[in-house]
Design a protein around this motif. Sequence first.
Motif, PDB file in Angstrom:
ATOM      1  N   LEU A 108       0.594  -1.180   0.107  1.00 60.08           N
ATOM      2  CA  LEU A 108       0.023   0.339   0.151  1.00 60.08           C
ATOM      3  C   LEU A 108       0.597   0.999  -0.134  1.00 60.08           C
ATOM      4  O   LEU A 108       1.465   1.627   0.548  1.00 60.08           O
ATOM      5  CB  LEU A 108      -1.115   0.309   1.109  1.00 60.08           C
ATOM      6  N   ARG A 109       0.697   2.389  -0.923  1.00 58.09           N
ATOM      7  CA  ARG A 109       1.499   3.915  -1.016  1.00 58.09           C
ATOM      8  C   ARG A 109       0.503   4.621   0.051  1.00 58.09           C
ATOM      9  O   ARG A 109      -0.778   4.547  -0.597  1.00 58.09           O
ATOM     10  CB  ARG A 109       0.973   4.118  -2.581  1.00 58.09           C
ATOM     11  N   HIS A 110       1.540   5.598   0.902  1.00 55.68           N
ATOM     12  CA  HIS A 110       1.289   6.281   1.022  1.00 55.68           C
ATOM     13  C   HIS A 110       0.554   7.137   0.639  1.00 55.68           C
ATOM     14  O   HIS A 110       0.135   7.220  -0.741  1.00 55.68           O
ATOM     15  CB  HIS A 110       1.875   7.055   2.081  1.00 55.68           C
ATOM     16  N   GLY A 111      -0.278   8.411   0.895  1.00 55.49           N
ATOM     17  CA  GLY A 111      -1.908   8.835  -0.265  1.00 55.49           C
ATOM     18  C   GLY A 111      -0.935  10.589   0.260  1.00 55.49           C
ATOM     19  O   GLY A 111       0.307  10.285   0.259  1.00 55.49           O
TER      20      GLY A 111
ATOM     21  N   LEU B 142       0.713  -6.877   4.579  1.00 56.10           N
ATOM     22  CA  LEU B 142       0.439  -5.369   4.792  1.00 56.10           C
ATOM     23  C   LEU B 142       1.796  -4.877   4.910  1.00 56.10           C
ATOM     24  O   LEU B 142       1.978  -4.651   6.262  1.00 56.10           O
ATOM     25  CB  LEU B 142      -0.425  -4.338   5.185  1.00 56.10           C
ATOM     26  N   LEU B 143       2.230  -4.216   3.613  1.00 51.13           N
ATOM     27  CA  LEU B 143       2.926  -3.243   3.726  1.00 51.13           C
ATOM     28  C   LEU B 143       2.658  -2.069   2.842  1.00 51.13           C
ATOM     29  O   LEU B 143       2.737  -2.233   2.006  1.00 51.13           O
ATOM     30  CB  LEU B 143       4.431  -4.303   2.597  1.00 51.13           C
ATOM     31  N   VAL B 144       3.224  -1.240   4.053  1.00 54.99           N
ATOM     32  CA  VAL B 144       2.600   0.442   4.204  1.00 54.99           C
ATOM     33  C   VAL B 144       3.633   0.729   3.720  1.00 54.99           C
ATOM     34  O   VAL B 144       5.041   1.127   4.762  1.00 54.99           O
ATOM     35  CB  VAL B 144       2.040   0.918   5.351  1.00 54.99           C
ATOM     36  N   THR B 145       4.061   1.397   2.500  1.00 54.73           N
ATOM     37  CA  THR B 145       5.934   1.986   1.577  1.00 54.73           C
ATOM     38  C   THR B 145       5.243   3.204   1.056  1.00 54.73           C
ATOM     39  O   THR B 145       4.649   3.354   0.678  1.00 54.73           O
ATOM     40  CB  THR B 145       6.568   0.776   1.579  1.00 54.73           C
ATOM     41  N   HIS B 146       7.101   3.166  -0.064  1.00 55.93           N
ATOM     42  CA  HIS B 146       6.415   4.643  -1.134  1.00 55.93           C
ATOM     43  C   HIS B 146       7.099   4.024  -1.755  1.00 55.93           C
ATOM     44  O   HIS B 146       6.386   2.873  -2.187  1.00 55.93           O
ATOM     45  CB  HIS B 146       8.094   4.978  -0.133  1.00 55.93           C
ATOM     46  N   ALA B 147       5.849   4.966  -3.392  1.00 55.99           N
ATOM     47  CA  ALA B 147       6.522   4.779  -5.209  1.00 55.99           C
ATOM     48  C   ALA B 147       7.598   3.895  -5.076  1.00 55.99           C
ATOM     49  O   ALA B 147       7.603   2.979  -6.196  1.00 55.99           O
ATOM     50  CB  ALA B 147       5.582   5.616  -5.299  1.00 55.99           C
ATOM     51  N   GLY B 148       8.907   4.641  -5.129  1.00 53.20           N
ATOM     52  CA  GLY B 148       9.571   4.190  -5.413  1.00 53.20           C
ATOM     53  C   GLY B 148      10.325   2.710  -4.813  1.00 53.20           C
ATOM     54  O   GLY B 148      10.724   1.223  -6.019  1.00 53.20           O
TER      55      GLY B 148
END
Length: 198
Positions: A10-13, A145-151
Amino acid sequence: MSETTMITLLRHGEVELGNVFCGSTDPALSDKGWAQMQKSLESEESWDKIITSPLQRCHEFAESLATQEELELLVNDQFQETDFGDWEGLSPNDILEENAATLNAWWKAPTRVIPPNGEAFLDFRSRVLKAFNEVTETHAGQNILLVTHAGVIRVIMMHILGMQDENLFRLNVDYASLTRIRIYNDETGEWGTLLSHG
């Protein structure tokens, strides 16, 4: 004996700083960004664990969700976004005014051109994939669930799909997008498949 591990990225908003280079910079989610992440997970089932980047645009939402779902939350520094160095907090237009040549070169070859005082792509990829492989090994057979960044998400997707580094920006990763990966592990070894993205 085969084992299947499910990992949802899941990318952050949206963040409060808006459209700027935001790697090691640590802005909070905007109200819209928080709502985007909630909406993305509306129809999702629960997980065994939640893993998050330590940066607050990921961590605060992940912590809230873990509390709500009564799940274990693991914070992993290796899933931070790449460090954009001198470009941190600047918009592309700001950089174009000061250093258009380097920015244009980076857009064309983001894996070979390093932002001034930033993190080299090969170092970034190495730390992300090392951490990802540790997750698949340590939490084999679980639903994570891994909450992380686009890169970070791009690097993991490229690894699963066997893509060449220079195709990094062919992968679009929107705010609060979900990417589902399935990892198989049996007597022939470990291999992954991309189930969905977007």
